[in-house]
Enzyme design. Sequence first.
Site, PDB file in Angstrom:
ATOM      1  N   CYS A  85      31.990  74.192  -4.094  1.00 53.52           N
ATOM      2  CA  CYS A  85      32.735  74.055  -5.190  1.00 53.52           C
ATOM      3  C   CYS A  85      31.909  73.810  -6.455  1.00 53.52           C
ATOM      4  O   CYS A  85      31.392  75.041  -6.804  1.00 53.52           O
ATOM      5  CB  CYS A  85      33.756  72.606  -5.024  1.00 53.52           C
ATOM      6  SG  CYS A  85      32.788  71.394  -4.447  1.00 53.52           S
ATOM      7  N   SER A  86      31.702  72.677  -6.851  1.00 45.98           N
ATOM      8  CA  SER A  86      30.917  72.608  -8.162  1.00 45.98           C
ATOM      9  C   SER A  86      30.447  71.238  -8.332  1.00 45.98           C
ATOM     10  O   SER A  86      30.346  70.517  -9.272  1.00 45.98           O
ATOM     11  CB  SER A  86      31.636  73.010  -9.397  1.00 45.98           C
ATOM     12  OG  SER A  86      32.317  74.275  -9.431  1.00 45.98           O
ATOM     13  N   CYS A  87      29.779  70.737  -7.293  1.00 50.10           N
ATOM     14  CA  CYS A  87      29.113  69.474  -7.278  1.00 50.10           C
ATOM     15  C   CYS A  87      27.918  69.645  -8.171  1.00 50.10           C
ATOM     16  O   CYS A  87      27.226  70.604  -8.247  1.00 50.10           O
ATOM     17  CB  CYS A  87      28.641  69.214  -5.861  1.00 50.10           C
ATOM     18  SG  CYS A  87      30.006  69.080  -4.623  1.00 50.10           S
ATOM     19  N   CYS A  92      26.134  75.089  -6.369  1.00 50.70           N
ATOM     20  CA  CYS A  92      27.237  74.341  -5.411  1.00 50.70           C
ATOM     21  C   CYS A  92      27.760  75.646  -4.937  1.00 50.70           C
ATOM     22  O   CYS A  92      28.767  76.029  -5.713  1.00 50.70           O
ATOM     23  CB  CYS A  92      27.880  73.306  -5.995  1.00 50.70           C
ATOM     24  SG  CYS A  92      29.109  72.654  -4.749  1.00 50.70           S
TER      25      CYS A  92
END
Lengths: 202, 112
Positions: A109-111, A106
């Site tokens: 962000c950090s999906c 991702c």
Amino acid sequence: MPHDGHDDHSELSPIALRVKALESLLVEKGYVDPAALDVLIDTYETRIGPRNGAKVVAKAWTDPAYAKWLKDDATQAIASLGFTGRQGEHMVALFNTPEIHNMVVCTLCSCYPWPVLGLPPVWYKSPPYRSRAVSDPRGVLKEFGVTLPEKTKISVWDSTAEIRYLVVPLRPANTENLSEEELAGLVNRDSMIGTRLAGRTA
Amino acid sequence: MMTCRPIFLSPILNPPDLKDPVFNEPWEAQAFAMVVKLHERGHFTWSEWAETLGAEIKSWDAPYYEHWLAALEKIVEAKGLMSQVERLNRVEAWDRAAHATPHGQPIELSRS
């Protein structure tokens, strides 16, 4: 926690103060219920984790009808095993083949597919992984100890707030006699992100 | 000097059956849970959250959950759940409460 050298009064770190300020205000105003926060944390720490994803993968390895369903509608196929998303995200299963290896990142962000993999590992959230997975996937794989044949193409998939990917790794060789449960034991978390292979040497 | 934080000693630092701890410190877990719960109650969409968090991550270098916390502070303000003044006053109140609490006792806001 070491107790040497402390004062006789208590102290909260600046960051802990910020969190307590937010939480106490949100609770007072009725926006969150403190007990519900505790339940949620406990759930993520102990009950949701990569074992959920491993069950999905093992079922897809052993049950062709389920594999097809997973390919066509991963959200429903995964939900049928009791793993549903809190964020209403749409799941897509990426099946590795000898020709194509899938890897998930991702960049924004950090999906991450929490319902099946739990919370993301530290490296997944790190800026080097987020940028290098795109620019040099083969190099990243090497650092994870994975060297793919030159002819295998690498597809990198960028998660979004709406779509989360689950990689279905290749079933290891010589596992025909294993049960679904034993197979699930071969599916490590990183193999479902695409940075490792499934197998005994996780 | 070691900072002693008695009320933050919690068993959740050692999840029983995971190799890697999910959260490094309890505050990370609290910040995480607040976001999920506020979203569940419809205070913001997950896309709005991803956008706010993404903007933090892009603009400065910090550990992941520090970005998370900064994004949470921004989104509660943007959504009118609390004002910045209210929040900063509360931070100070907790700091005063902590200093007024003898070591080892629970820190309560009424001490501020």
